[in-house]
Design a protein around this motif. Structure first.
Motif, PDB file in Angstrom:
ATOM      1  N   SER A   3       0.815  -1.221   0.000  1.00 53.68           N
ATOM      2  CA  SER A   3       0.000   0.000   0.000  1.00 53.68           C
ATOM      3  C   SER A   3       0.845   1.265   0.000  1.00 53.68           C
ATOM      4  O   SER A   3       0.341   2.339  -0.329  1.00 53.68           O
ATOM      5  CB  SER A   3      -0.935   0.011   1.213  1.00 53.68           C
ATOM      6  OG  SER A   3      -1.826  -1.066   1.144  1.00 53.68           O
ATOM      7  N   THR A   4       2.106   1.168   0.367  1.00 53.79           N
ATOM      8  CA  THR A   4       2.978   2.347   0.422  1.00 53.79           C
ATOM      9  C   THR A   4       3.731   2.603  -0.878  1.00 53.79           C
ATOM     10  O   THR A   4       4.373   3.638  -1.021  1.00 53.79           O
ATOM     11  CB  THR A   4       4.016   2.213   1.560  1.00 53.79           C
ATOM     12  OG1 THR A   4       4.961   1.181   1.226  1.00 53.79           O
ATOM     13  CG2 THR A   4       3.354   1.927   2.892  1.00 53.79           C
ATOM     14  N   LEU A   5       3.673   1.664  -1.813  1.00 53.89           N
ATOM     15  CA  LEU A   5       4.457   1.768  -3.046  1.00 53.89           C
ATOM     16  C   LEU A   5       3.660   2.464  -4.139  1.00 53.89           C
ATOM     17  O   LEU A   5       2.656   1.932  -4.629  1.00 53.89           O
ATOM     18  CB  LEU A   5       4.898   0.373  -3.514  1.00 53.89           C
ATOM     19  CG  LEU A   5       5.744  -0.420  -2.518  1.00 53.89           C
ATOM     20  CD1 LEU A   5       5.977  -1.835  -3.043  1.00 53.89           C
ATOM     21  CD2 LEU A   5       7.052   0.290  -2.236  1.00 53.89           C
ATOM     22  N   ARG A   6       4.108   3.625  -4.561  1.00 51.31           N
ATOM     23  CA  ARG A   6       3.385   4.411  -5.566  1.00 51.31           C
ATOM     24  C   ARG A   6       3.333   3.723  -6.921  1.00 51.31           C
ATOM     25  O   ARG A   6       2.426   3.956  -7.705  1.00 51.31           O
ATOM     26  CB  ARG A   6       4.008   5.788  -5.714  1.00 51.31           C
ATOM     27  CG  ARG A   6       3.861   6.621  -4.438  1.00 51.31           C
ATOM     28  CD  ARG A   6       4.414   7.973  -4.634  1.00 51.31           C
ATOM     29  NE  ARG A   6       3.611   8.641  -5.643  1.00 51.31           N
ATOM     30  CZ  ARG A   6       3.299   9.910  -5.614  1.00 51.31           C
ATOM     31  NH1 ARG A   6       3.725  10.660  -4.651  1.00 51.31           N
ATOM     32  NH2 ARG A   6       2.575  10.444  -6.573  1.00 51.31           N
ATOM     33  N   GLU A   7       4.311   2.885  -7.226  1.00 47.61           N
ATOM     34  CA  GLU A   7       4.344   2.186  -8.511  1.00 47.61           C
ATOM     35  C   GLU A   7       3.272   1.100  -8.602  1.00 47.61           C
ATOM     36  O   GLU A   7       2.931   0.665  -9.692  1.00 47.61           O
ATOM     37  CB  GLU A   7       5.722   1.547  -8.733  1.00 47.61           C
ATOM     38  CG  GLU A   7       6.863   2.527  -8.875  1.00 47.61           C
ATOM     39  CD  GLU A   7       7.471   2.941  -7.521  1.00 47.61           C
ATOM     40  OE1 GLU A   7       8.506   3.610  -7.538  1.00 47.61           O
ATOM     41  OE2 GLU A   7       6.900   2.616  -6.460  1.00 47.61           O
ATOM     42  N   VAL A   8       2.763   0.666  -7.481  1.00 52.81           N
ATOM     43  CA  VAL A   8       1.763  -0.403  -7.453  1.00 52.81           C
ATOM     44  C   VAL A   8       0.369   0.200  -7.647  1.00 52.81           C
ATOM     45  O   VAL A   8      -0.138   0.921  -6.786  1.00 52.81           O
ATOM     46  CB  VAL A   8       1.830  -1.203  -6.128  1.00 52.81           C
ATOM     47  CG1 VAL A   8       0.730  -2.255  -6.084  1.00 52.81           C
ATOM     48  CG2 VAL A   8       3.199  -1.851  -5.971  1.00 52.81           C
TER      49      VAL A   8
END
Length: 157
Positions: A89-94
């Motif tokens: 949830s913290t990864l902007r690329e996901v």
């Protein structure tokens, strides 16, 4: 939540175009504008409509490459699953992630600038995590969202 054929018709039209004016929505589903407005309000309150969003062109954000990354965890402990889900949830690329059954535990839809960024992202974000045992990346050549509703129960008349 009990939905009838009018509710399903409203949901189908809003899924195609969430910015559809109420008058047009009413005409398409064959009800009065006041009825359409009330039904949409009720569908939101009951949780059938979870929200609205804008489809953004990836190129407008500098995204040149999308991929699906399959992730297999080393253990299937609840703590590891919960921690990894929180981390994703913290990864902007996901863009989206799914906890799945089968050979892998998670399937991730990611968006990056180019293949170099994809390589660095996969290495930095996943191979450094102790709960990750294996990753496999598949490039996405094209992507389309189906705007039709998958309806698995009969609409009540």
């Amino acid at each position: 939540m009990q939905l009838d054929r009018i509710d399903f018709a409203i949901l189908r039209e809003l899924r195609k175009n969430a910015r559809l004016p109420n008058k047009s929505l009413a005409e398409r589903v064959g009800v009065a504008p006041s009825t359409a407005l009330e039904r949409v309000r009720r569908l939101r309150e009951q949780g059938a409509i979870c929200g609205y969003h804008a489809e953004v062109a990836p190129a407008a954000l500098g995204i040149g490459l999308q991929a699906m990354i399959s992730v297999r965890l080393a253990r299937h402990a609840r703590a590891d699953l919960d921690a990894f889900g929180s981390y994703l949830s913290t990864l902007r690329e996901v863009l989206a992630f799914y906890h799945v059954a089968g050979a892998n535990d998670y399937l991730l839809h990611v968006a990056v600038r180019d293949s170099d960024q994809l390589r660095d992202f996969a290495l930095d974000a996943f191979t450094t995590r102790t709960e990750v045992a294996h990753i496999e990346t598949s490039l996405i050549f094209s992507f389309r969202r189906n705007v039709d509703l998958p309806v698995y129960r009969a609409a009540v008349e």
